[in-house]
Enzyme design. Sequence first.
Site, short mmCIF file in Angstrom:
data_model
loop_
_atom_site.label_atom_id
_atom_site.label_comp_id
_atom_site.label_asym_id
_atom_site.label_seq_id
_atom_site.Cartn_x
_atom_site.Cartn_y
_atom_site.Cartn_z
N CYS A 87 0.82 -1.22 0.00
CA CYS A 87 0.00 0.00 0.00
C CYS A 87 0.85 1.26 0.00
O CYS A 87 0.32 2.37 -0.09
CB CYS A 87 -0.93 -0.01 1.20
SG CYS A 87 -1.96 -1.46 1.26
N HIS A 337 -8.88 4.05 -1.33
CA HIS A 337 -7.52 3.52 -1.21
C HIS A 337 -7.21 2.53 -2.33
O HIS A 337 -7.17 1.33 -2.12
CB HIS A 337 -7.37 2.86 0.17
CG HIS A 337 -6.01 2.30 0.45
ND1 HIS A 337 -4.85 2.82 -0.07
CD2 HIS A 337 -5.63 1.24 1.22
CE1 HIS A 337 -3.82 2.11 0.35
NE2 HIS A 337 -4.26 1.14 1.13
C1 COA Z 1 -15.17 -3.60 3.93
C2 COA Z 1 -15.21 -4.35 2.61
C3 COA Z 1 -15.07 -5.86 2.87
C4 COA Z 1 -16.58 -4.08 1.92
O1 COA Z 1 -16.54 -4.71 0.65
P1 COA Z 1 -17.87 -5.15 -0.10
O2 COA Z 1 -18.79 -5.81 0.88
O3 COA Z 1 -17.48 -5.92 -1.31
O4 COA Z 1 -18.50 -3.80 -0.51
P2 COA Z 1 -19.12 -3.44 -1.90
O5 COA Z 1 -18.06 -2.92 -2.80
O6 COA Z 1 -19.94 -4.59 -2.43
O7 COA Z 1 -20.07 -2.25 -1.53
C5 COA Z 1 -21.32 -2.45 -0.87
C6 COA Z 1 -21.80 -1.11 -0.39
O8 COA Z 1 -21.00 -0.67 0.73
C7 COA Z 1 -20.33 0.54 0.42
N1 COA Z 1 -18.97 0.39 0.93
C8 COA Z 1 -18.02 -0.47 0.53
N2 COA Z 1 -16.93 -0.32 1.31
C9 COA Z 1 -17.22 0.64 2.19
C10 COA Z 1 -16.48 1.24 3.23
N3 COA Z 1 -15.24 0.83 3.51
N4 COA Z 1 -17.08 2.21 3.95
C11 COA Z 1 -18.33 2.61 3.67
N5 COA Z 1 -19.09 2.09 2.70
C12 COA Z 1 -18.51 1.12 1.97
C13 COA Z 1 -20.34 0.66 -1.08
O9 COA Z 1 -20.33 2.01 -1.49
C14 COA Z 1 -21.67 0.00 -1.42
O10 COA Z 1 -22.70 0.91 -1.18
P3 COA Z 1 -24.04 0.90 -2.08
O11 COA Z 1 -24.64 -0.45 -1.90
O12 COA Z 1 -24.84 2.01 -1.51
O13 COA Z 1 -23.56 1.12 -3.47
C15 COA Z 1 -14.09 -3.86 1.68
O14 COA Z 1 -14.30 -2.50 1.40
C16 COA Z 1 -12.71 -4.06 2.28
O15 COA Z 1 -12.18 -5.16 2.29
N6 COA Z 1 -12.03 -2.99 2.72
C17 COA Z 1 -10.68 -3.06 3.21
C18 COA Z 1 -9.72 -3.04 2.03
C19 COA Z 1 -8.30 -3.23 2.48
O16 COA Z 1 -7.99 -4.00 3.36
N7 COA Z 1 -7.36 -2.49 1.85
C20 COA Z 1 -5.97 -2.52 2.19
C21 COA Z 1 -5.73 -1.78 3.46
S1 COA Z 1 -4.04 -1.29 3.70
#
Ligand code: COA
Length: 391
Positions: A87, A337
């Site tokens: 990252c 990110h």
């Molecule tokens: C939290 C997480 C699992 C959610 O993924 P997901 O369930 O596939 O989410 P989706 O992309 O299907 O989105 C579903 C909904 O949640 C919202 N959403 C997704 N991630 C979000 C977040 N982090 N915060 C707020 N809303 C979020 C989307 O906008 C979407 O909204 P909508 O239905 O109104 O369009 C994913 O964002 C994640 O793994 N985040 C961490 C990533 C990471 O570890 N990066 C490296 C770090 S160094």
Amino acid sequence: MSRKVAVVGAGQSEFGNRLDVDIKELSAESFVEALEDTENLEKKDIEFASIGSVGAGLMFEEGLVAPLLCEYLGLNPIGTQRTEAACASGMSAVYLIYNMIASGQIDIGLAMGTEKMTEITTPLMMEFIGRAGSYFWEFENFGPTFPGYYAIYATAHMAKYGTTEEDFARVAVKNHKYGALNEKSYLRKEIDIETAMNSDIIAWPLKLYYCCPINDGAASIIMASEEKAKELTDSPVWITGLGSGTSPVNLANRKSFTSIESARVAAEKAYDMAGVGPDDVDVASVHDCFESAEIMAYEDLGFCENGEGKELIREKQTYADGDIPVNLGGGLKSKGHPIGATGAAMIYELHKQLLEKAKPSDRQASIDNGVALAHNVGGTGHYTFVTILER
Ligand SMILES: CC(C)(COP(=O)(O)OP(=O)(O)OC[C@H]1O[C@@H](n2cnc3c(N)ncnc32)[C@H](O)[C@@H]1OP(=O)(O)O)[C@@H](O)C(=O)NCCC(=O)NCCS
């Protein structure tokens, strides 16, 4: 004798679910803005391009993203390299170009961070990012996700210092406030504490609103030697300090879960090189991949004592009008990110902040000392890059 290095122009694509563009078009969005931003630059003057990206050939289809972009952007045959530091890849690209210019090897270079994360499913993405720990000791046998790794830090901070879940929610509310104002941010909506605290648990105590999203984006930074910078722009922003540090890959070998050793080492090196301290910093961009990590960053960067990060957010000292404004672009939480792009996007944001061009003015910090700091963490703290900029 090391030469001075300046950021002379910067660009950033809109962050988000960018299924409308491929990696070339996404990267070009940021590059075109950076070229326009660099008043007197001709593309042919760029001598080397360093491309920060993690997902090439994994998360998106193109494996050799660096030469692909040189061809598409019309930069051939200058020379290029993909830089990868998880990252922190975007800032590792800046680090490489800084050193090439400082050493006299080139005069003008491009540091880009770029990533497409939305072309594969979330479970597959979770697997790729989950491997950014120790595959042998952690992932193969226990299969932690990335939120799971950071939940270890969050619970340790809660247990040792009394940091609460509400503090993580407070950080999310701040970052969404500024992300909602930033036209390039992904999740552009203000939230309240209740929305954050009522969101789904991802890896306790981390809930959806304490996690950064998965998304696409790119940022381009054009850098030049002192002599060239003066020809290219009337408003150079100098890179005066850089630091990098590492921590053990296997979490079991880490000394602490309330602090990231690589971040402390990188910050100390960067402050020493720039000859400034935490009190001099007007505005910072820190790696809030999870909102608990932003509180830890306040402490690792010396903005407060260990265990006092929660007080900074409770007192709103990291808001635009506070003592030390942090993540006025929305942070990883709201801006998004795209992992290889983030470090370069931090430099883009701070370049705007130092030149007092952040729009709208509600998210502009007051620039008194002319010093900004960027903190970009790779893996679970495997490596950190800290960069100090001055106008
Ligand atoms: C939290 C997480 C699992 C959610 O993924 P997901 O369930 O596939 O989410 P989706 O992309 O299907 O989105 C579903 C909904 O949640 C919202 N959403 C997704 N991630 C979000 C977040 N982090 N915060 C707020 N809303 C979020 C989307 O906008 C979407 O909204 P909508 O239905 O109104 O369009 C994913 O964002 C994640 O793994 N985040 C961490 C990533 C990471 O570890 N990066 C490296 C770090 S160094």
